[in-house]
Design an enzyme around this catalytic site. Sequence first.
Site, PDB file in Angstrom:
ATOM      1  N   HIS A   1       0.822  -1.219   0.000  1.00  0.00           N
ATOM      2  CA  HIS A   1       0.000   0.000   0.000  1.00  0.00           C
ATOM      3  C   HIS A   1       0.852   1.263   0.000  1.00  0.00           C
ATOM      4  CE1 HIS A   1      -4.055  -1.831   0.845  1.00  0.00           C
ATOM      5  NE2 HIS A   1      -3.248  -2.863   0.985  1.00  0.00           N
TER       6      HIS A   1
ATOM      7  N   ASP B   1       3.356   9.352  -0.805  1.00  0.00           N
ATOM      8  CA  ASP B   1       2.203   8.556  -0.377  1.00  0.00           C
ATOM      9  C   ASP B   1       1.964   7.438  -1.381  1.00  0.00           C
ATOM     10  OD1 ASP B   1       0.033   7.856   1.166  1.00  0.00           O
ATOM     11  OD2 ASP B   1      -0.784   9.891   1.251  1.00  0.00           O
TER      12      ASP B   1
HETATM   13  O1  F6P Z   1      -0.488   1.685   4.140  1.00  0.00           O
HETATM   14  C1  F6P Z   1      -0.865   2.568   5.098  1.00  0.00           C
HETATM   15  C2  F6P Z   1      -0.949   2.004   6.504  1.00  0.00           C
HETATM   16  O2  F6P Z   1       0.277   1.723   7.048  1.00  0.00           O
HETATM   17  C3  F6P Z   1      -1.759   0.762   6.632  1.00  0.00           C
HETATM   18  O3  F6P Z   1      -1.039  -0.418   6.606  1.00  0.00           O
HETATM   19  C4  F6P Z   1      -2.398   0.992   7.936  1.00  0.00           C
HETATM   20  O4  F6P Z   1      -3.573   0.309   8.069  1.00  0.00           O
HETATM   21  C5  F6P Z   1      -2.630   2.491   7.943  1.00  0.00           C
HETATM   22  O5  F6P Z   1      -1.546   3.000   7.270  1.00  0.00           O
HETATM   23  C6  F6P Z   1      -2.793   3.048   9.340  1.00  0.00           C
HETATM   24  O6  F6P Z   1      -1.633   2.851  10.099  1.00  0.00           O
HETATM   25  P1  F6P Z   1      -1.641   2.058  11.458  1.00  0.00           P
HETATM   26  O7  F6P Z   1      -2.234   0.709  11.184  1.00  0.00           O
HETATM   27  O8  F6P Z   1      -0.213   2.000  11.880  1.00  0.00           O
HETATM   28  O9  F6P Z   1      -2.503   2.845  12.394  1.00  0.00           O
END
Ligand code: F6P
Length: 464
Positions: free
Chosen positions: A156, A364
């Site tokens: 992602h 991003d």
């Molecule tokens: O890809 C973006 C990301 O790291 C996802 O894996 C994740 O769900 C989101 O950001 C939110 O981050 P976190 O799970 O660390 O709160």
Amino acid sequence: MNRLIVVSNRVAPINEGKSAAGGLAVAVLAAFKRVGGIWFGWSGEVVGSPQQETKTFQSGRLSYATVDLSQRDYEEYYNGFANSTLWPLFHYRLDLTEFSRRTFAGYLRVNGLFASRLSPILEPDDMVWVHDYHLIPFAEQLRQMGHEQPMGFFLHTPFPVPEILVSLPNHEAMVRSLCAYDVVGFQTESDRRAFVTYLVQEARAEVIDEKRVLAFGRVLHVDSFPISVDTAEIEKQAEVAGRSRQTAQLRESLSDRDLIIGVDRLDYSKGLPQRLEAFHQLLESYAENRNRVTFMQIAPPTRSEVQEYIDIRRELEAKAGHINGAFAEFDWVPIRYLNKSFSRRSLLGFYRISRIGLVTPLRDGMNLVAKEYVAAQDPDDPGVLVLSRFAGAAAEMESALIVNPYDTEGVAESLQRGLTMPLAERRERHQALMEILRHNDIDHWRDRFLEALSAAPFRPSGQA
Ligand code: F6P
């Protein structure tokens, strides 16, 4: 049809209305709630001693299986290697990237723990689709346990160019483990290119054709699959949300002023200090906007135990306070800075009445706020998306006002252009963006990836 097992670190809260700002969980839920499957990942709980149990429950067509983490796992795997090493590195922030063998060992240990918990549930013809940088070695671990079915991985975040990636002391082990998947998917063509270039330069891989690469003795399908949103659903929900009491309250509080909106997790990759500077510049260079435009930045805190996140939070508080102190009037505060999350429904209503959606990350993977903002607009009177060229979304959304977030004056100029853009141009740009979002919606993203995955395994001869 084969069972689908979706694996991600973060598993969406069951109550969709309460969803936080993380793009992955929202997108994965939107992609799979209709087709069903098993969603496996971290429960979000940190417990005193490691739990032996995998919690399972059902919600709609999705079955959930989640695992708790111990405090040590959480620190070494989540705060450590995932978010203090891979996250900054993949976002080109070598200055913030830390590396330690201890956290890397923790990362491998938790991937092994997750694999050993999923292993007994797996059936031979299940397809496994793993998401994001937390779980790069996951397939390798499952393969070592004897699982041979199709496994796909979707990143992602951005994938850095080899010159950056090789700063990671264990870059080779990481990339080798990615090659245990059959399909490796990226957000954009440039991420895909960076990966293939690494494979060719550093791992003597052979490019078989446009999509297939032979690396570390395995053939992988490598492609870009730009993630998207549930466009039709957002259009519907935003229309209703635009008439909600909360949206009306927000509108009333603006007293006919234009609204610029930003919604991001409070993360240094999102370019928030630069964004505040650009708004400051707008008020300096185009003084007619003073007392005429309000900027609302919603920034729910995230990963708040990691030092860099503590630092950026302080920096933003100081900056927002400084700009407000300099420009506020007794009846107007230029920046509304909110460190909290809102339900999806509220956000859609807020997007709909905002003249500008300001999405200016420094780097991003995709940025789904950009896509949601566009899908939430009233087609008769749409707002304008001001979008960073460094968001993956910019590769598709050329009809947005594309900016360089480091260019403060340039962003201020684009804000001014958006604020004064004639209705006909706003409609034209919105229509062009909606065509893209209607074609590449979340179902299209899921189906393209699963189509590639269901053709696995791949053999060097070229036939599936
Ligand atoms: O890809 C973006 C990301 O790291 C996802 O894996 C994740 O769900 C989101 O950001 C939110 O981050 P976190 O799970 O660390 O709160």
